[in-house]
Design a protein around this motif. Structure first.
Motif, PDB file in Angstrom:
ATOM      1  N   LEU A 196       0.826  -1.205   0.000  1.00  0.00           N
ATOM      2  CA  LEU A 196       0.000   0.000   0.000  1.00  0.00           C
ATOM      3  C   LEU A 196       0.861   1.256   0.000  1.00  0.00           C
ATOM      4  O   LEU A 196       0.577   2.220  -0.716  1.00  0.00           O
ATOM      5  N   ALA A 197       1.942   1.253   0.775  1.00  0.00           N
ATOM      6  CA  ALA A 197       2.858   2.398   0.778  1.00  0.00           C
ATOM      7  C   ALA A 197       3.469   2.589  -0.603  1.00  0.00           C
ATOM      8  O   ALA A 197       3.604   3.719  -1.092  1.00  0.00           O
ATOM      9  N   ALA A 198       3.829   1.491  -1.259  1.00  0.00           N
ATOM     10  CA  ALA A 198       4.426   1.573  -2.590  1.00  0.00           C
ATOM     11  C   ALA A 198       3.441   2.157  -3.595  1.00  0.00           C
ATOM     12  O   ALA A 198       3.822   2.926  -4.490  1.00  0.00           O
ATOM     13  N   VAL A 199       2.163   1.828  -3.462  1.00  0.00           N
ATOM     14  CA  VAL A 199       1.153   2.362  -4.374  1.00  0.00           C
ATOM     15  C   VAL A 199       0.954   3.862  -4.127  1.00  0.00           C
ATOM     16  O   VAL A 199       0.757   4.640  -5.073  1.00  0.00           O
ATOM     17  N   VAL A 200       1.018   4.290  -2.881  1.00  0.00           N
ATOM     18  CA  VAL A 200       0.922   5.727  -2.590  1.00  0.00           C
ATOM     19  C   VAL A 200       2.093   6.471  -3.223  1.00  0.00           C
ATOM     20  O   VAL A 200       1.919   7.547  -3.817  1.00  0.00           O
ATOM     21  N   VAL A 201       3.294   5.916  -3.127  1.00  0.00           N
ATOM     22  CA  VAL A 201       4.466   6.534  -3.756  1.00  0.00           C
ATOM     23  C   VAL A 201       4.284   6.566  -5.274  1.00  0.00           C
ATOM     24  O   VAL A 201       4.622   7.560  -5.922  1.00  0.00           O
ATOM     25  N   ARG A 202       3.760   5.502  -5.843  1.00  0.00           N
ATOM     26  CA  ARG A 202       3.518   5.463  -7.291  1.00  0.00           C
ATOM     27  C   ARG A 202       2.492   6.507  -7.688  1.00  0.00           C
ATOM     28  O   ARG A 202       2.618   7.151  -8.743  1.00  0.00           O
TER      29      ARG A 202
END
Length: 304
Positions: free
Chosen positions: A224-230
């Motif tokens: 989920l954190a990676a998707v927010v960064v994306r």
């Protein structure tokens, strides 16, 4: 006391039945799964002994490692895995064989384990595709990924793929690239909806904030954190494309200053989990006011 004794007896009996469900010589699967299936590992082997205490001695001859699960030079599986401390039978790197005794609930039949691993791997492929180009990630493919994440019990990945779907649908591109002038038309309400969902995941938002703030290297341990960064990367690219049309945001075709401010404000809500967490010690009001001043001065605001 009697109730405790009966409960203990039933639990022990269940373990014995489970252990008895495996046979000597049977091929088995040892999962080494992570919250992010991209990082999954596993081992394959055969049952060497079935013990009365509900454990199995396995002869492992194949280990597929994920991130952080490596084998040392002596072929000992590293700490933190189901195979930590295994006895070396063969230290030939080309013919790994280790012996390990594990509780039966840490072992799966080969068919069940391999099928579950494949399902998780397919989920990982969709996740990585979205983090990459996003090409071909249609609403249907997101729905399949969300369903798989639910089936394998990964709530963080369910939320991550749900947000990816929201972002993709807002661009009206259905898995294909579209110009920023179109992609950002529905960005503001999408960002507000994403921010509302993220209120339930403050730890992931904080992880994304640390990555964007430069205090933690970017990684994909938390989907989920990676998707927010994306999401930040995509917005930065799209707003940069608009900036190429005009150095003055007030003169960009199709967008008023207020509409642009709504997009920036939506992002600040995302990175603060709808203003329930600070980002770099500031709230949405601070960032919104800063963005409004920049737009009034004919300058493109910063996303962070």
């Amino acid at each position: 006391m009697a109730a405790v004794t009966v409960g203990t007896t039933l639990l022990l009996s269940a373990n014995l039945v489970s252990a008895a469900g495996f046979e000597v010589g049977e091929k088995v699967f040892v999962p080494m799964f992570e919250p992010n299936p991209e990082l999954d590992g596993y081992a394959e082997g055969f049952v060497e002994q079935v013990h009365d205490d509900g454990t199995l001695t396995l002869r492992i001859n194949k280990v597929q490692t994920g991130k952080g699960k490596t084998l040392s030079g002596t072929c000992h599986p590293s700490g933190g895995t189901a195979l930590s401390g295994a006895k070396i039978v063969s230290d030939d790197p080309e013919d790994l064989v280790v012996e390990q005794r594990l509780p039966v609930d840490e072992v799966m039949t080969y068919r069940r384990g391999s099928q579950l691993y494949l399902k998780r791997e397919n989920l990982s492929i969709a996740y990585l595709k979205y983090l990459g180009s996003g090409m071909g990630m249609t609403p249907d493919r997101f729905d399949v990924a969300i369903r798989r994440a639910e089936e394998v019990g990964l709530p963080g990945m369910v939320a991550a793929m749900g947000i990816g779907k929201m972002q993709m649908e807002s661009t009206q591109g259905r898995g294909f690239p579209v110009p920023a002038s179109r992609a950002l038309q529905k960005a503001a309400p999408m960002l507000d909806a994403v921010a509302a969902k993220l209120e339930a995941h403050p730890e992931s938002v904080e992880a994304a904030a640390r990555m964007l703030g430069g205090t933690t290297p970017e990684h994909r341990d938390d989907p989920l954190a990676a998707v927010v960064v994306r999401l930040h990367e995509l917005l930065d690219e799209q707003l940069g494309e608009l900036a190429q049309q005009s150095s003055d945001p007030r003169e960009v075709s199709g967008y008023s200053a207020d509409e642009l401010l709504a997009i920036y404000t939506g992002w600040f809500r995302v990175i603060t989990a709808n203003d329930t967490r600070s980002f770099q010690n500031a709230d949405v009001g601070y960032y919104r006011e800063r963005a409004a001043k920049a737009l009034d001065n004919g300058e493109w605001p910063a996303l962070k």
